[in-house]
Design an enzyme around this catalytic site. Structure first.
Site, short mmCIF file in Angstrom:
data_model
loop_
_atom_site.label_atom_id
_atom_site.label_comp_id
_atom_site.label_asym_id
_atom_site.label_seq_id
_atom_site.Cartn_x
_atom_site.Cartn_y
_atom_site.Cartn_z
N LYS A 32 0.82 -1.23 0.00
CA LYS A 32 0.00 0.00 0.00
C LYS A 32 0.84 1.26 0.00
CE LYS A 32 -4.37 -1.72 1.54
NZ LYS A 32 -5.55 -1.61 2.37
N LYS A 78 -5.31 -10.34 -5.95
CA LYS A 78 -6.46 -10.43 -5.03
C LYS A 78 -7.60 -9.49 -5.46
CE LYS A 78 -6.65 -8.19 -1.15
NZ LYS A 78 -6.56 -7.57 0.18
N LYS A 133 -11.32 -4.19 -2.67
CA LYS A 133 -12.32 -3.12 -2.61
C LYS A 133 -11.86 -1.90 -3.38
CE LYS A 133 -13.37 -3.44 2.20
NZ LYS A 133 -12.12 -3.25 2.89
P1 TYM Z 1 -10.53 -5.62 4.84
O1 TYM Z 1 -11.58 -4.60 5.01
O2 TYM Z 1 -9.49 -5.39 3.80
O3 TYM Z 1 -11.19 -7.02 4.55
C1 TYM Z 1 -12.21 -7.53 5.38
C2 TYM Z 1 -12.09 -9.03 5.40
O4 TYM Z 1 -12.21 -9.56 4.07
C3 TYM Z 1 -11.11 -10.41 3.79
N1 TYM Z 1 -10.79 -10.27 2.35
C4 TYM Z 1 -10.79 -11.28 1.48
N2 TYM Z 1 -11.03 -12.59 1.64
C5 TYM Z 1 -10.96 -13.36 0.52
N3 TYM Z 1 -10.68 -12.88 -0.72
C6 TYM Z 1 -10.43 -11.57 -0.91
N4 TYM Z 1 -10.18 -11.10 -2.13
C7 TYM Z 1 -10.49 -10.70 0.22
N5 TYM Z 1 -10.31 -9.37 0.39
C8 TYM Z 1 -10.48 -9.13 1.70
C9 TYM Z 1 -9.97 -9.88 4.66
O5 TYM Z 1 -9.00 -10.87 4.88
C10 TYM Z 1 -10.73 -9.51 5.91
O6 TYM Z 1 -10.93 -10.66 6.72
N6 TYM Z 1 -7.30 -4.90 8.49
C11 TYM Z 1 -8.59 -5.47 8.21
C12 TYM Z 1 -9.69 -4.97 9.11
C13 TYM Z 1 -9.46 -5.11 10.56
C14 TYM Z 1 -9.56 -6.30 11.33
C15 TYM Z 1 -9.33 -5.92 12.67
C16 TYM Z 1 -9.86 -7.63 10.97
C17 TYM Z 1 -9.15 -4.10 11.42
N7 TYM Z 1 -9.09 -4.60 12.68
C18 TYM Z 1 -9.37 -6.88 13.70
C19 TYM Z 1 -9.89 -8.56 12.02
C20 TYM Z 1 -9.65 -8.18 13.35
C21 TYM Z 1 -8.98 -5.11 6.80
O7 TYM Z 1 -8.65 -4.08 6.28
O8 TYM Z 1 -9.84 -5.94 6.23
#
Ligand code: TYM
Length: 362
Positions: A116, A228, A231
């Site tokens: 990023k 991947k 979003k």
């Molecule tokens: P974020 O918002 O990027 O993604 C949310 C969840 O979706 C999963 N994910 C995917 N799984 C499969 N295929 C994909 N292409 C894909 N893209 C995203 C991510 O692995 C995630 O589980 N840092 C985290 C948010 C966060 C968090 C936390 C998660 C902040 N604090 C505490 C767990 C516990 C994030 O940005 O996820």
């Protein structure tokens, strides 16, 4: 089982854009499936979203829609705690305390930071660097056992574990000498495991484990199946969002990039085909072999059309319910207030112990 006897499960999503089917398949769908067996907290990490600049009105809209989507995807606010990260000040407070115990080296090694930060040239926001520390605070505040996430978050959860081990080692007097530690381990009834990973009296934090689904831990971009699904992909055709219209879903899946062959094998050399099969696997619960067999003699067009149909059927009710909930602002308001109240009480209990252990006067 009462909620106090259940293990604690926690997860979150960043409201940095609309939610993709990658987020749904890799995360939210599993939260919902496991939610009855755990004491659950699910939140929208609106503070994490600040690592990118966004119009404030648009940010509010994204955050609200994310919360509504949690409920539309089947999370029941009566049964699980749903809230916004920024409504629980303890997240930011513990994040600072953990920042003071984190090393530049370990944060520089985070692959998500490396990826990023690339697009920011000389002016990398410091928030991107400390992002995983805030995430560790999110997790450790609630004495979490299990964190269901996609594979991309695994390294961040390992960091949360490392920080928990470090803090327990530094601030639990029962870990200060070998004899005290041996006594504490004996009391905990575990003298065989690695002492660092056994929870003993006086520890500030429980060590969390990541839970990664066997199928769908990394759904790939529809336009570049070696990447991947994200979003924030600037190409709107790369991701299906869980509020896309039926037509948009069909169009995107039908124009998904596959290779130039025609036989559906689902092997690694067919990443685009494998991605569609993985989506189907996750939505139907069928095995890859079973799906591949069902496509014997059929063309890629069949695979795309059927994947699109499945997604349309899955997404339509989620989209419609999300819209309904967003219109009914009062209900969402109630959910977020009640969720924040419950979360604050739990988070403050941990934060107070940490403050005491570190010598902060309360
Ligand atoms: P974020 O918002 O990027 O993604 C949310 C969840 O979706 C999963 N994910 C995917 N799984 C499969 N295929 C994909 N292409 C894909 N893209 C995203 C991510 O692995 C995630 O589980 N840092 C985290 C948010 C966060 C968090 C936390 C998660 C902040 N604090 C505490 C767990 C516990 C994030 O940005 O996820």
């Amino acid at each position: 089982m009462t909620s106090s006897q259940k293990q604690i499960m926690l997860s979150a999503l960043t409201p940095s854009n609309r939610i993709t089917i990658g987020n749904y398949i890799g995360a939210i769908k599993n939260w919902e499936k496991m939610s009855r067996d755990y004491d659950c907290l699910f939140f929208v990490v609106d503070l994490h979203a600040l690592t990118e600049r966004r119009d404030p009105t648009h940010q509010q809209e994204l955050s609200r829609r994310a919360l509504a989507s949690y409920i539309a995807c089947g999370l029941d606010p009566q049964n699980v705690t749903i809230f916004f990260q920024s409504h629980v000040p303890a997240h930011a407070e513990l994040s600072w305390i953990l920042t003071c115990h984190s090393y530049m080296g370990e944060l520089s090694r985070m692959t998500q930071f490396k990826d990023k930060s690339q697009k920011h040239g000389e002016s990398i926001p410091a928030g991107l660097f400390s992002y995983p520390v805030l995430m560790a605070a999110d997790i450790l505040l609630y004495q979490t056992d299990l964190v269901p996430v996609g594979i991309d978050q695994k390294q961040h959860i390992e960091l949360a574990r490392d920080l928990a081990i470090r803090m327990n080692g530094l601030y639990n007097p029962n870990r200060a000498s070998k004899s005290k530690l041996d006594a504490a381990l004996k009391q905990a009834g575990d003298t065989k495991s690695d002492p660092q990973t056994v929870k003993i009296a006086g520890d500030l934090f429980k060590l969390p484990d990541a839970w990664i689904p066997e199928v769908g831990a990394k759904i790939m971009s529809l336009q570049d199946p070696t990447k991947k699904m994200s979003k924030s992909d600037p190409d709107p055709k790369a991701a299906v969002y869980i509020d896309d219209s039926d037509k948009e879903i069909e169009k995107k899946v039908k124009s998904a990039v596959t290779d130039s062959g025609s036989e559906i094998r689902g092997t690694a050399d067919q990443p685009g085909v494998l991605n569609l099969l993985t989506i189907q696997q996750s939505l139907t619960g069928k095995s890859l072999d079973e799906l591949v067999q069902s496509y014997a003699g059929k063309m890629y067009g069949h695979l795309k059309a059927e994947t699109a149909d499945m997604l349309v059927e899955k997404i339509r009710p989620i989209r419609e319910e999300t819209e309904r909930l967003v219109r009914d602002g009062i209900y969402l308001q109630q959910v977020m207030q009640q969720g924040a109240e419950k979360a604050r009480a739990r988070a403050d209990a941990t934060l107070n112990q940490v403050k005491d252990a570190l010598g902060l006067i309360r």
